[in-house]
Design an enzyme around this catalytic site. Structure first.
Site, PDB file in Angstrom:
ATOM      1  N   GLU A  66      -3.736   2.280  -7.225  1.00  0.00           N
ATOM      2  CA  GLU A  66      -4.156   3.398  -6.375  1.00  0.00           C
ATOM      3  C   GLU A  66      -3.231   4.589  -6.608  1.00  0.00           C
ATOM      4  O   GLU A  66      -2.127   4.632  -6.032  1.00  0.00           O
ATOM      5  CB  GLU A  66      -4.081   3.008  -4.898  1.00  0.00           C
ATOM      6  CG  GLU A  66      -4.974   1.854  -4.515  1.00  0.00           C
ATOM      7  CD  GLU A  66      -5.291   1.884  -3.029  1.00  0.00           C
ATOM      8  OE1 GLU A  66      -6.464   1.996  -2.689  1.00  0.00           O
ATOM      9  OE2 GLU A  66      -4.351   1.821  -2.215  1.00  0.00           O
TER      10      GLU A  66
ATOM     11  N   HIS B  61       0.854  -1.194   0.000  1.00  0.00           N
ATOM     12  CA  HIS B  61       0.000   0.000   0.000  1.00  0.00           C
ATOM     13  C   HIS B  61       0.889   1.243   0.000  1.00  0.00           C
ATOM     14  O   HIS B  61       1.952   1.253   0.629  1.00  0.00           O
ATOM     15  CB  HIS B  61      -0.929  -0.010   1.216  1.00  0.00           C
ATOM     16  CG  HIS B  61      -1.976   1.048   1.111  1.00  0.00           C
ATOM     17  ND1 HIS B  61      -1.729   2.355   1.449  1.00  0.00           N
ATOM     18  CD2 HIS B  61      -3.251   1.001   0.666  1.00  0.00           C
ATOM     19  CE1 HIS B  61      -2.819   3.072   1.220  1.00  0.00           C
ATOM     20  NE2 HIS B  61      -3.765   2.256   0.737  1.00  0.00           N
TER      21      HIS B  61
HETATM   22  O1  13P Z   1      -5.906   3.915   0.236  1.00  0.00           O
HETATM   23  C1  13P Z   1      -7.026   3.600  -0.115  1.00  0.00           C
HETATM   24  C2  13P Z   1      -7.488   2.207  -0.016  1.00  0.00           C
HETATM   25  O2  13P Z   1      -6.432   1.346   0.172  1.00  0.00           O
HETATM   26  C3  13P Z   1      -7.976   4.609  -0.602  1.00  0.00           C
HETATM   27  O3  13P Z   1      -8.360   5.389   0.460  1.00  0.00           O
HETATM   28  P1  13P Z   1      -9.621   6.397   0.286  1.00  0.00           P
HETATM   29  O4  13P Z   1     -10.725   5.587  -0.308  1.00  0.00           O
HETATM   30  O5  13P Z   1      -9.889   6.879   1.662  1.00  0.00           O
HETATM   31  O6  13P Z   1      -9.151   7.457  -0.642  1.00  0.00           O
END
Ligand code: 13P
Length: 680
Positions: A255, A180
């Site tokens: 992400e 992450h």
């Molecule tokens: O990091 C995330 C999920 O792993 C995304 O976070 P948010 O949905 O709060 O932007």
């Protein structure tokens, strides 16, 4: 429903204001980022591809009244079909075990009994200490549990503070999340470490991986997106072969760092383009077949109101949700939005507007029924402990009942005979403008079922054989505490005043109870789930509701939830959407909406047909902006069915007891319960 065939329509503004909102979001992001980061120069910020996004939407969206109908038939996605996967990453939340337990119980309530085989795979990633409670409390819901990280070392060993992949698997977790961006940037997690952890996880049979990748804002600005994700994939998955991947469960979560926790999600087109780059790299690494089978989630500010647009893209196979996974209802709406059957409108839904016909100012008007015998409407105002009646001509009048009322139904007998679902008992009353004296009024027919539970009767109707069917209401369902989970049952009261339970599971808030014209189908909704079901209705005593099928669920991008409902003579169901200011007409065979009634207030609570020809829809509403009775004339050819009456048999042993004399709720009812003067 396959996406290729779906006509995906959504409530939304006109495309123009949507575009302005997108621009505004991006300028806001720039403002936030330029404050926090000295090297972001607004002039260098890459042009948001709003032009192309807008172009796509304008070619695919057709504005029909308030509805943008999005024909998504140009997408032939998922070849081979990839099961969507929605994951909730709780990060370092919530603060305490009891908060985590509450959240888990509420999520379990939303999912228990409400999943079907076609739903997405759902995974929750709580912090380590909440893994075991999550595994226990989510059992039976179909929701899987994963860990947010794992150790770089194998257990057993002297590695204080670490948790190994084998420990995680041995608890029953199905996934580990690796790489992450918060671990990369805040905790020095390198691609090499992530890769070593991936190898350890894959040694654990049945343990899947969600590998997170994504570029920073600067990398995005420098057009490095593709090279960054390619490098992260190559290094993160180094040493793994196609067979390792195909024999395990690997998910990639794309992400972009600039979308995480900023409230500014990537546009569906941006995310889709990035996912195509990810799949290109996966193809280079593992070949086309394996690459096509790997699911790629998008993460970064996913919300109920953008999930449907994201999931409509061919390369987006799911979402990794952060902040929005921390409320049970928000997370459920995202899961529902991922495979929404809810957004189906017939090509041009008819639009009607209801007008206030009585400014009754009910705190919570509910349960309207029209009596053909009395040619008048009855309804209740639940917390005010009042039952109302109106013959459409004279001023209405109301009776204070001294108990919270969930529903009113007609009762065979003298004019004005009704039954009422009271907080502690089922009551009977002959409603007449000349008997405004409370003492000469209601009698207790029988106690309500399940007296010990923190529930009260809610929505109810008489079935076509003259029995009263009503469901209970969990008094704590809004509290966000664990008492708010499923504890309310659905009951049928027969002519002998005997109860039987009709549903083999409990729920929170019964609503939408109504019957097809032949009495063989019953409709029902547990309001917080926002899903309306049809059941085969057992005519004989001892039977249960069977053959449950989902007929409609509220679109994830629309607020509100189903409240009361009524069936028309054509077999369609009119559902009051409390919180959405609308009543919709749904065809239960197709799930399509073909008529929408708009109200100027947010919360219609229930509806019924009335008037001498049963060709008007009467709608009760609730405060604070509502509370009046609304009325709309039906288009030609649409009318209601006569409302059945409760048949009390001669064997029915009434409890000889006075009605409750005071409210048990602490609520102070209005004092002026005699005559209601128009406009007062
Ligand atoms: O990091 C995330 C999920 O792993 C995304 O976070 P948010 O949905 O709060 O932007």
């Amino acid at each position: 429903m396959t996406k290729t065939m779906k006509v995906n329509a959504r409530y939304s503004d006109a495309t123009g204001s949507w575009a302005i909102r997108q621009w505004w979001k991006w300028f806001s992001l720039l403002a936030i980022l330029s404050e926090s980061s000295a090297f972001v120069d607004i002039r260098n910020f890459p042009r948001h591809p709003i032009g192309s996004h807008h172009a796509l939407r304008s070619s695919q969206l057709r504005n029909i009244g308030n509805y943008n109908i999005w024909y998504s038939d140009s997408f032939s996605k998922n070849t081979p079909k990839r099961v969507p996967v929605i994951a909730g990453n709780w990060k370092l939340n919530p603060n305490t075990l009891s908060e985590a337990t509450n959240l888990l119980k509420l999520i379990a309530s939303n999912f228990l009994y409400h999943r079907s085989a076609s739903d997405p795979e759902v995974v929750i990633f709580p912090p380590y200490p909440f893994l075991m409670p999550a595994l226990e409390l989510l059992e039976g819901t179909g929701i899987k549990v994963g860990a947010q990280n794992c150790a770089l070392q194998e257990s057993p060993g002297a590695f204080t503070g670490e948790v190994s992949a084998s420990m995680i698997r041995s608890m029953g977790c199905d996934y580990v999340m690796l790489g992450h961006s918060e671990r990369r940037t805040l905790f020095g997690e390198t691609d090499a470490k992530i890769n070593a952890k991936a190898h350890l996880c894959l040694k654990q049979p049945g343990l899947g991986i969600i590998l997170c990748i994504g570029e920073t804002l600067e990398e995005y600005q420098s057009n490095l997106l593709e090279s960054v994700v390619e490098m992260q994939l190559k290094k993160g998955l180094a040493g793994l072969k196609a067979e390792d991947i195909s024999s395990s469960s690997l998910i990639i979560a794309y992400e972009p760092c600039w979308a995480i926790n900023t409230g500014i999600a990537a546009t569906p087109q941006q995310a889709n383009t990035a996912h195509m780059a990810v799949r290109r790299t996966l193809t280079k690494l593992f070949g086309a077949d394996v690459a096509q089978s790997i699911r790629i989630q998008y993460g970064g500010s996913v919300k109920p109101d953008n999930i449907e647009d994201l999931m409509a893209m061919p390369e987006i196979d799911g979402a990794l949700v952060g902040g929005a996974s921390l409320t049970a209802d928000g997370f459920t709406r995202i899961v529902d939005g991922a495979v929404s059957i809810s957004s189906s409108f017939s090509a041009i839904p008819r639009e009607l507007t209801a007008r206030e016909c009585l400014p009754t100012k009910n705190v919570l008007g509910e349960s309207p029924v029209w009596s053909e015998r009395d040619q008048c409407l009855y309804w209740v105002s639940a917390p005010e402990e009042e039952v109302w009646t109106w013959n459409l001509v004279d001023p209405p009048y109301r009776r204070l009942m001294g108990t919270v009322l969930g529903c009113v139904a007609l009762k065979a007998g003298d004019p004005g005979s009704i039954v009422l679902g009271g907080e502690r008992a089922i009551l009977e009353l002959t409603m007449s403008p000349t008997t405004t004296d409370f003492a000469s009024g209601p009698a207790v027919l029988c106690d309500r079922p399940d007296l010990a539970s923190m529930t009260r009767p809610n929505d109810g109707r008489v079935d076509r054989q003259g029995r009263l069917v009503f469901g209970m209401y969990n008094n704590y369902h809004r509290s966000g505490a664990s008492e708010g989970s499923n504890n309310a049952g659905l009951y049928r009261l027969d002519a002998n005043l005997q109860y039987e339970k009709l549903l083999d599971y409990d729920f929170r808030v019964s609503n939408c109870i109504c019957f097809s014209s032949n009495g063989e189908t019953m409709f029902f909704c547990d309001t917080p789930t926002r899903k309306v079901y049809a059941f085969d209705y057992p005519k004989e005593r001892g039977g249960m509701l069977t053959n449950r099928r989902l007929i409609w669920s509220v679109p994830s991008n629309l607020d509100g939830a189903p409240d009361g409902a009524q069936v028309d003579a054509n077999g369609c169901i009119w559902i009051a959407l409390s919180g959405a200011g609308r009543v919709v007409r749904v065809n239960p065979s197709t799930g399509m909406i073909d008529c929408v009634v708009h109200l100027p207030v947010r919360s219609p609570t229930s509806c019924t047909f009335g008037g001498p020809n049963l060709d008007e829809l009467f709608i009760t509403t609730r405060g604070p902006d509502g509370g009046g009775l609304y009325r709309v004339k039906m288009p030609h050819g649409i009318r209601g069915l006569p409302e059945p009456e409760f048949q009390l048999g001669t064997n029915g042993q009434m409890i000889s007891r006075s009605p409750p004399s005071a409210s048990t709720t602490g609520h102070s009812p209005r004092k002026d319960y005699t005559w209601w003067n128009k406009g007062s």
